[in-house]
Design a protein around this motif. Structure first.
Motif, PDB file in Angstrom:
ATOM      1  N   LEU A   2      -2.421   8.227   8.230  1.00 48.71           N
ATOM      2  CA  LEU A   2      -2.001   9.581   8.778  1.00 48.71           C
ATOM      3  C   LEU A   2      -2.233   9.530  10.208  1.00 48.71           C
ATOM      4  O   LEU A   2      -3.152   9.212  10.811  1.00 48.71           O
ATOM      5  CB  LEU A   2      -2.779  10.628   8.180  1.00 48.71           C
ATOM      6  CG  LEU A   2      -2.616  10.822   6.462  1.00 48.71           C
ATOM      7  CD1 LEU A   2      -3.480  11.954   6.091  1.00 48.71           C
ATOM      8  CD2 LEU A   2      -1.206  11.101   6.390  1.00 48.71           C
ATOM      9  N   PRO A   3      -1.012  10.061  11.045  1.00 47.71           N
ATOM     10  CA  PRO A   3      -1.302   9.988  12.491  1.00 47.71           C
ATOM     11  C   PRO A   3      -2.473  10.809  13.007  1.00 47.71           C
ATOM     12  O   PRO A   3      -3.097  10.387  13.779  1.00 47.71           O
ATOM     13  CB  PRO A   3      -0.072  10.543  12.793  1.00 47.71           C
ATOM     14  CG  PRO A   3       0.982  10.314  11.838  1.00 47.71           C
ATOM     15  CD  PRO A   3       0.255  10.337  10.540  1.00 47.71           C
ATOM     16  N   GLU A   4      -2.629  11.884  12.202  1.00 45.10           N
ATOM     17  CA  GLU A   4      -4.121  12.727  12.465  1.00 45.10           C
ATOM     18  C   GLU A   4      -5.547  12.183  12.291  1.00 45.10           C
ATOM     19  O   GLU A   4      -6.280  12.604  12.846  1.00 45.10           O
ATOM     20  CB  GLU A   4      -3.883  14.096  11.869  1.00 45.10           C
ATOM     21  CG  GLU A   4      -3.942  14.105  10.421  1.00 45.10           C
ATOM     22  CD  GLU A   4      -2.427  14.117   9.911  1.00 45.10           C
ATOM     23  OE1 GLU A   4      -2.415  14.481   8.788  1.00 45.10           O
ATOM     24  OE2 GLU A   4      -1.750  13.754  10.568  1.00 45.10           O
ATOM     25  N   LEU A   9      -6.527   3.027   8.436  1.00 42.99           N
ATOM     26  CA  LEU A   9      -6.477   2.637   6.753  1.00 42.99           C
ATOM     27  C   LEU A   9      -7.640   2.840   5.954  1.00 42.99           C
ATOM     28  O   LEU A   9      -8.948   2.814   6.494  1.00 42.99           O
ATOM     29  CB  LEU A   9      -6.135   0.822   6.867  1.00 42.99           C
ATOM     30  CG  LEU A   9      -4.979   0.338   7.243  1.00 42.99           C
ATOM     31  CD1 LEU A   9      -4.858  -0.934   7.238  1.00 42.99           C
ATOM     32  CD2 LEU A   9      -3.764   0.933   6.340  1.00 42.99           C
ATOM     33  N   PRO A  10      -7.356   3.312   4.747  1.00 42.76           N
ATOM     34  CA  PRO A  10      -8.379   3.528   3.763  1.00 42.76           C
ATOM     35  C   PRO A  10      -9.138   2.164   3.619  1.00 42.76           C
ATOM     36  O   PRO A  10      -8.579   1.082   3.545  1.00 42.76           O
ATOM     37  CB  PRO A  10      -7.854   4.223   2.751  1.00 42.76           C
ATOM     38  CG  PRO A  10      -6.326   3.823   2.890  1.00 42.76           C
ATOM     39  CD  PRO A  10      -6.020   3.411   4.246  1.00 42.76           C
ATOM     40  N   ILE A  11     -10.463   2.267   3.199  1.00 43.35           N
ATOM     41  CA  ILE A  11     -11.095   1.064   2.801  1.00 43.35           C
ATOM     42  C   ILE A  11     -10.961   1.250   0.890  1.00 43.35           C
ATOM     43  O   ILE A  11     -11.294   0.072   0.191  1.00 43.35           O
ATOM     44  CB  ILE A  11     -12.643   1.139   3.004  1.00 43.35           C
ATOM     45  CG1 ILE A  11     -13.309   2.294   2.491  1.00 43.35           C
ATOM     46  CG2 ILE A  11     -12.657   0.774   4.430  1.00 43.35           C
ATOM     47  CD1 ILE A  11     -14.890   2.006   2.701  1.00 43.35           C
ATOM     48  N   LEU A  12     -10.508   2.413   0.469  1.00 45.09           N
ATOM     49  CA  LEU A  12     -10.484   2.469  -0.979  1.00 45.09           C
ATOM     50  C   LEU A  12      -9.240   3.092  -1.398  1.00 45.09           C
ATOM     51  O   LEU A  12      -8.880   4.013  -0.736  1.00 45.09           O
ATOM     52  CB  LEU A  12     -11.846   3.488  -1.514  1.00 45.09           C
ATOM     53  CG  LEU A  12     -11.589   3.650  -3.023  1.00 45.09           C
ATOM     54  CD1 LEU A  12     -11.942   2.668  -3.891  1.00 45.09           C
ATOM     55  CD2 LEU A  12     -12.538   4.816  -3.283  1.00 45.09           C
ATOM     56  N   TYR A  32      -1.971  -4.180  -0.726  1.00 48.84           N
ATOM     57  CA  TYR A  32      -3.329  -3.870  -0.046  1.00 48.84           C
ATOM     58  C   TYR A  32      -4.078  -4.602   0.631  1.00 48.84           C
ATOM     59  O   TYR A  32      -4.745  -4.507   1.678  1.00 48.84           O
ATOM     60  CB  TYR A  32      -4.103  -2.767  -1.174  1.00 48.84           C
ATOM     61  CG  TYR A  32      -3.073  -1.575  -1.478  1.00 48.84           C
ATOM     62  CD1 TYR A  32      -2.833  -0.511  -0.547  1.00 48.84           C
ATOM     63  CD2 TYR A  32      -3.046  -1.380  -3.052  1.00 48.84           C
ATOM     64  CE1 TYR A  32      -2.264   0.510  -0.933  1.00 48.84           C
ATOM     65  CE2 TYR A  32      -2.450  -0.188  -3.507  1.00 48.84           C
ATOM     66  CZ  TYR A  32      -1.827   0.590  -2.360  1.00 48.84           C
ATOM     67  OH  TYR A  32      -1.472   1.888  -2.697  1.00 48.84           O
ATOM     68  N   GLU A  33      -4.305  -5.736  -0.331  1.00 47.75           N
ATOM     69  CA  GLU A  33      -5.022  -6.683   0.512  1.00 47.75           C
ATOM     70  C   GLU A  33      -4.697  -7.239   1.949  1.00 47.75           C
ATOM     71  O   GLU A  33      -5.268  -7.393   2.880  1.00 47.75           O
ATOM     72  CB  GLU A  33      -5.068  -8.019  -0.347  1.00 47.75           C
ATOM     73  CG  GLU A  33      -6.050  -9.191   0.044  1.00 47.75           C
ATOM     74  CD  GLU A  33      -5.981 -10.274  -0.983  1.00 47.75           C
ATOM     75  OE1 GLU A  33      -7.070 -10.852  -1.183  1.00 47.75           O
ATOM     76  OE2 GLU A  33      -5.020 -10.666  -1.408  1.00 47.75           O
ATOM     77  N   ARG A  34      -3.396  -7.161   2.198  1.00 44.46           N
ATOM     78  CA  ARG A  34      -2.604  -7.659   3.335  1.00 44.46           C
ATOM     79  C   ARG A  34      -2.997  -6.677   4.297  1.00 44.46           C
ATOM     80  O   ARG A  34      -2.911  -6.737   5.610  1.00 44.46           O
ATOM     81  CB  ARG A  34      -1.155  -7.855   3.227  1.00 44.46           C
ATOM     82  CG  ARG A  34      -0.255  -8.466   4.358  1.00 44.46           C
ATOM     83  CD  ARG A  34       1.211  -8.493   4.134  1.00 44.46           C
ATOM     84  NE  ARG A  34       1.705  -7.351   3.283  1.00 44.46           N
ATOM     85  CZ  ARG A  34       2.363  -6.365   3.987  1.00 44.46           C
ATOM     86  NH1 ARG A  34       1.872  -6.213   5.023  1.00 44.46           N
ATOM     87  NH2 ARG A  34       2.711  -5.470   3.269  1.00 44.46           N
ATOM     88  N   LEU A  35      -2.931  -5.387   4.205  1.00 43.17           N
ATOM     89  CA  LEU A  35      -3.283  -4.083   4.811  1.00 43.17           C
ATOM     90  C   LEU A  35      -4.665  -4.048   5.310  1.00 43.17           C
ATOM     91  O   LEU A  35      -4.899  -3.413   6.308  1.00 43.17           O
ATOM     92  CB  LEU A  35      -2.919  -2.997   4.222  1.00 43.17           C
ATOM     93  CG  LEU A  35      -1.229  -2.934   4.141  1.00 43.17           C
ATOM     94  CD1 LEU A  35      -0.964  -1.409   3.284  1.00 43.17           C
ATOM     95  CD2 LEU A  35      -0.675  -2.676   5.559  1.00 43.17           C
ATOM     96  N   GLY A  36      -5.577  -4.690   4.634  1.00 40.83           N
ATOM     97  CA  GLY A  36      -6.964  -4.652   4.810  1.00 40.83           C
ATOM     98  C   GLY A  36      -7.815  -3.785   4.124  1.00 40.83           C
ATOM     99  O   GLY A  36      -8.994  -3.550   4.164  1.00 40.83           O
ATOM    100  N   VAL A  37      -7.136  -3.300   2.825  1.00 41.18           N
ATOM    101  CA  VAL A  37      -7.932  -2.281   2.050  1.00 41.18           C
ATOM    102  C   VAL A  37      -8.949  -3.126   1.448  1.00 41.18           C
ATOM    103  O   VAL A  37      -8.603  -4.262   0.714  1.00 41.18           O
ATOM    104  CB  VAL A  37      -6.912  -1.822   0.944  1.00 41.18           C
ATOM    105  CG1 VAL A  37      -7.670  -0.803   0.176  1.00 41.18           C
ATOM    106  CG2 VAL A  37      -6.007  -0.749   1.855  1.00 41.18           C
TER     107      VAL A  37
END
Length: 55
Positions: A2-4, A9-12, A32-37
């Motif tokens: 979210l921009p705000e 990124l979420p961790i979960l 999600y793995e690629r995004l770093g979650v």
């Protein structure tokens, strides 16, 4: 993201699924793995076993 929230990124990720398995979980896991979650949980009410712990 979210921009705000400064595009953090979420961790979960917790995904609540329906009774119909769509076979998309492997791809979502990779995305999600690629995004770093760090944690990806899939919750299915149909497969939950209820237990209790007594002291």
């Amino acid at each position: 993201m979210l921009p705000e929230e400064n595009n953090t990124l979420p961790i979960l990720v917790l995904e609540m699924v329906s009774q119909t398995y769509g076979q998309e979980y492997h791809q979502k896991f990779r995305d999600y793995e690629r995004l770093g979650v760090k944690y990806y949980l899939i919750y299915s009410h149909a497969s939950v076993r209820h237990s209790s712990c007594l002291n």
